[in-house]
Design an enzyme around this catalytic site. Sequence first.
Site, mmCIF file in Angstrom:
data_model
loop_
_atom_site.group_PDB
_atom_site.id
_atom_site.type_symbol
_atom_site.label_atom_id
_atom_site.label_comp_id
_atom_site.label_asym_id
_atom_site.label_seq_id
_atom_site.Cartn_x
_atom_site.Cartn_y
_atom_site.Cartn_z
ATOM 1 N N LYS A 44 0.845 -1.206 0.000
ATOM 2 C CA LYS A 44 0.000 0.000 0.000
ATOM 3 C C LYS A 44 0.881 1.256 0.000
ATOM 4 O O LYS A 44 0.663 2.205 -0.760
ATOM 5 C CB LYS A 44 -0.886 -0.028 1.258
ATOM 6 C CG LYS A 44 -2.170 0.767 1.128
ATOM 7 C CD LYS A 44 -2.926 0.791 2.431
ATOM 8 C CE LYS A 44 -3.948 -0.301 2.565
ATOM 9 N NZ LYS A 44 -4.676 -0.227 3.845
ATOM 10 N N ARG A 80 -17.476 10.796 2.973
ATOM 11 C CA ARG A 80 -18.182 9.760 2.211
ATOM 12 C C ARG A 80 -17.252 9.229 1.134
ATOM 13 O O ARG A 80 -16.526 10.020 0.510
ATOM 14 C CB ARG A 80 -19.408 10.362 1.495
ATOM 15 C CG ARG A 80 -20.507 10.801 2.402
ATOM 16 C CD ARG A 80 -21.433 11.768 1.681
ATOM 17 N NE ARG A 80 -20.749 13.018 1.354
ATOM 18 C CZ ARG A 80 -21.292 14.026 0.674
ATOM 19 N NH1 ARG A 80 -22.518 13.926 0.234
ATOM 20 N NH2 ARG A 80 -20.604 15.130 0.429
ATOM 21 N N ALA A 90 -35.652 5.442 -1.641
ATOM 22 C CA ALA A 90 -36.017 4.060 -1.324
ATOM 23 C C ALA A 90 -35.401 3.135 -2.365
ATOM 24 O O ALA A 90 -35.142 3.535 -3.491
ATOM 25 C CB ALA A 90 -37.527 3.915 -1.326
ATOM 26 N N CYS A 138 -19.246 1.136 6.141
ATOM 27 C CA CYS A 138 -19.495 1.985 7.322
ATOM 28 C C CYS A 138 -20.879 1.799 7.938
ATOM 29 O O CYS A 138 -20.986 1.345 9.080
ATOM 30 C CB CYS A 138 -19.292 3.444 6.942
ATOM 31 S SG CYS A 138 -17.669 3.752 6.255
ATOM 32 N N LYS A 149 -22.443 1.670 -3.907
ATOM 33 C CA LYS A 149 -23.053 2.914 -4.383
ATOM 34 C C LYS A 149 -22.205 3.368 -5.575
ATOM 35 O O LYS A 149 -21.105 2.818 -5.782
ATOM 36 C CB LYS A 149 -23.090 3.973 -3.284
ATOM 37 C CG LYS A 149 -21.724 4.455 -2.830
ATOM 38 C CD LYS A 149 -21.859 5.611 -1.841
ATOM 39 C CE LYS A 149 -20.500 6.206 -1.513
ATOM 40 N NZ LYS A 149 -20.582 7.345 -0.612
#
Length: 456
Positions: free
Chosen positions: A42, A162, A263, A271, A334
Amino acid sequence: MTPRNAAPRVSVIGTGYLGATHAAAMAELGFDVVGIDSDASKIEALASGRLPFFEPGLAELIQTHLASGRLRFTTELADAVGSSDIHFICVGTPQRMGSHAANTDYVEGAVAAVARALTHDGIVVGKSTVPVGTAARLRELVEALVPDGITAELIWNPEFLREGKAVEDTLRPDRIVIGGASEAAEQALRTLYATPISNGTPVIACDLPTAELVKVSANAFLATKISFINAIAELCDASGADVTVLADALGHDARIGRKFLNAGLGFGGGCLPKDIRALTHRAAELGAMGAVGLLEQVDDINMSQRQRVVDLALDAVGGSPLLARIGVLGAAFKPHTDDVRDSPALNVAAALHLRGAQVAVYDPAAGETGRRTFPTLGFVDSLEDAVAGADVLLVLTEWSEFIDADPEAVGRMVRARTIIDARNCLDAAAWRAAGWTVRGLGRSTAQAESRSLVLA
Ligand code: UGA
């Protein structure tokens, strides 16, 4: 400590989403920063300006400050701590194996390592999401381990970024919470955050438990809002109402607001699910049973959304998935991320695959992470490959590539024009006009048809 009035030097321990973004943001705000991680691969990637994960704008910011000389990355904690004054703890707090509790071992390990490595006075700043009460314990740990003659203060400064908007959220946060700080430590953090503060970001100074709880309560509230609207969506389905119109109408009340009232398939990611479970666990330990009941219900409603979408898909292919070809659009939890941790999309795709359906999954960013997480699931590299010959399409992540797709062109590639819009993100009327059967969540077909008639 650095000489009075000199800019504090910053170390950031843990370079995942939170730490890598925080390190780059601190450099952007004008400070010398060193990012530390025990994962050499990393660190090697970050030190050469590459991100081991997908986050819009972050690689560019890191490259800028590797070049400006304000940002470096290392695996050598002691050296880095010795040359810094403010030490941010940004390591993960994953769910403990076999429990809903958060695993704070990494945080404890990082705090202990920093405390032992201190060569001059400093401030240890917790940013990780921890169960309330952890910071008080860590403060005692620092006091016990700090070398003689050195003063170190542990404070808490939770992070609200976020994924997908991490850089923006870190450079221009909604609020800055500083928990348990002496006047000098608060002043040091105000110096670090001088730019966002001068741009109007409010600072809330509070005690340690309040700072720890602000973070998890924020996530719990967001989760509750989503599960609330999903519960109402079920009621919409039962009564013929349309939850998207209802949410628009609710959202005009400023006390409610339209955000986080979409919805659909519900929340996932690294998270919200983990944090509400850890909070439920901690609330039970503390005997706050009202919070336990509420949060369990939020979690339950959320998980049942995944089953509802699986059921809709099975219904669409006539009950038996064995001969069905299912095109799945979306794997990330998402849009604008390649993160598939607890992804509702991946969960639904996997459930249908395990029922024997031929599932072809396409995601614009999360194909690789999806493949690694679920190697036996069929991933394809384009929307066309996912939809070709499909008996039903499922939109599980609301990427603009799917929202903007041409219903007529997609229609020519499928076997049957049936689409389940599990994120309620499509222009249902346009898809119906192209001959598609469109099913959403909380948008009963009849109501949606009548809306599209009215619109026409
Ligand atoms: C969340 C919080 O929003 C951040 O403030 C917090 O700092 C972060 O967790 C964290 O604890 O580190 P994130 O996990 O990146 O951020 O994702 P969100 O944008 O909150 O979305 C979470 C999930 O809720 C997604 O699966 C999304 O699809 C779903 N969602 C969101 C809905 O189902 N409906 C909505 O109306 C909004």
